[in-house]
Design a protein around this motif. Structure first.
Motif, PDB file in Angstrom:
ATOM      1  N   GLN A 184       0.826  -1.211   0.000  1.00 13.92           N
ATOM      2  CA  GLN A 184       0.000   0.000   0.000  1.00 13.92           C
ATOM      3  C   GLN A 184       0.859   1.259   0.000  1.00 13.92           C
ATOM      4  O   GLN A 184       0.491   2.272  -0.597  1.00 13.92           O
ATOM      5  CB  GLN A 184      -0.931   0.013   1.217  1.00 13.92           C
ATOM      6  N   THR A 195      -8.246   4.494  -3.522  1.00 16.24           N
ATOM      7  CA  THR A 195      -9.140   3.393  -3.188  1.00 16.24           C
ATOM      8  C   THR A 195     -10.037   3.102  -4.387  1.00 16.24           C
ATOM      9  O   THR A 195      -9.971   3.785  -5.409  1.00 16.24           O
ATOM     10  CB  THR A 195      -9.967   3.717  -1.931  1.00 16.24           C
ATOM     11  N   TYR A 217      -5.215  -3.294  -5.963  1.00 16.19           N
ATOM     12  CA  TYR A 217      -6.073  -2.864  -4.846  1.00 16.19           C
ATOM     13  C   TYR A 217      -6.563  -4.066  -4.057  1.00 16.19           C
ATOM     14  O   TYR A 217      -6.516  -4.091  -2.823  1.00 16.19           O
ATOM     15  CB  TYR A 217      -7.250  -2.053  -5.387  1.00 16.19           C
TER      16      TYR A 217
END
Length: 332
Positions: free
Chosen positions: A157, A245, A171
């Motif tokens: 991340q 996101t 993701y």
């Protein structure tokens, strides 16, 4: 309306498992003690006593009981899961430079980064001692692997969060690491310690994995579509923190060159001006990415429910099914 039906699934689960959760909480308090470093229980208690849902340890207890377990090792495993979770929160708040968690100042703010990191390390060490006490090498393998996967997801991340080349596959890899890995390990070891058939142990893993993914996607969506009073976060915090996101990833994938330049300036370079959040929301609305993200979350919740089909018909199984629905019902 029956009061029982108005309570949230995790509240019904907590009530059903209250006796065992008291044992888990007592074990946590005992094992977080330190004869030589009083700061360890101080820092740990600040987070452990902050009133979280204790969802992960409850999943371990529920899975074990659902599979007919009658021993005591599931108490140790539930405490192990909570220690791993608490350690990752302590480390995350340092990495994210967070100032607040669950409406209270973070440990790194009240004490310092060094204390948060070292106490997190102590809790991980404590969790491994608890795992070993169950005498199961497979339990040790599953929870050790989950701990490594969580760290791997957090490191991924760091590099992926503000990189516009991050796609939905990456993701999902991050989400599997930072959230779903502990959910799936929590349910899997519950079935394993109960001596459940391999089909049921795998079903519990699949349920935890899909539930964790649905949970995180819903959380990421609530950042743009949630009620600040209910979520404890300001709308658009992820945008301000330059976190890519799913709603944004979907918008970037469809962006025109001009729109892509906007995302590069605000997310990759972090140059944000007044009105940028509103523009970001307008672009997500243009491409329907908030609705598409909600559909993904619902899809994963449906997979979680389907995974439970090999488990015995039992009120606890019904609560786990309701929990999967609740994770995405928050979005409505």
């Amino acid at each position: 309306m029956d009061i029982a039906t108005t309570r949230k699934p995790h509240e019904r689960l907590a009530e059903t498992l209250s006796g065992e959760m008291q044992q888990v909480n007592q074990l946590i308090r005992t094992r977080m003690a330190s004869e030589h470093a009083p700061r360890i229980p101080e820092v740990t208690a600040h987070l452990v006593e902050a009133g979280g849902k204790r969802l992960r340890p409850m999943l371990t207890l529920a899975a074990a009981r659902l599979c007919g377990y009658r021993g005591q090792d599931h108490i140790k495993l539930a405490a192990t899961v909570e220690f791993i979770h608490t350690a990752t929160l302590l480390h995350d708040d340092v990495v994210d430079e967070s100032k607040q968690r669950r409406g209270r100042p973070t440990a790194n703010l009240l004490w310092d980064n060094q204390s948060s990191v070292l106490v997190g390390d102590y809790l991980l060490a404590r969790s491994f001692l608890l795992m070993v006490e169950t005498g199961s090498l497979r339990v040790l393998e599953i929870l050790s692997n989950a701990s490594a996967t969580i760290s791997e997801g957090e490191v991924l991340q760091l590099t992926a969060a503000s990189d516009l080349s991050t796609d939905e596959k990456i993701y999902l890899q991050v989400v599997r690491g930072k959230t779903a890995a502990l959910f799936s390990a929590a349910t899997q070891v519950g079935g394993l310690i109960a001596g459940a058939p391999e089909e049921q142990v795998q079903a519990l893993y699949d349920y935890g994995d899909a539930l964790g993914i649905a949970f995180q996607i819903a959380d990421d969506l609530l950042d743009y579509r949630g009620d600040s009073a209910a979520t404890g976060k300001n709308v658009g915090d992820d945008f301000r923190e330059r976190k890519l996101t799913l709603p944004v990833i979907k918008a970037v994938a469809q962006a025109t060159p001009e729109e892509r330049a906007f995302w590069q300036r605000t997310i990759e370079k972090g140059r944000q001006d007044d009105g940028d959040l509103e523009q970001a929301l307008a672009l997500m609305d243009k491409y329907g990415t908030l609705d598409a993200t909600q559909a993904d979350a619902v899809g994963w919740a449906t997979r979680a429910k389907s995974a439970l089909s090999p488990l015995p018909d039992d009120p606890l199984r019904d609560m786990l099914l309701d929990l999967a629905d609740y994770v995405v019902d928050r979005l409505n």
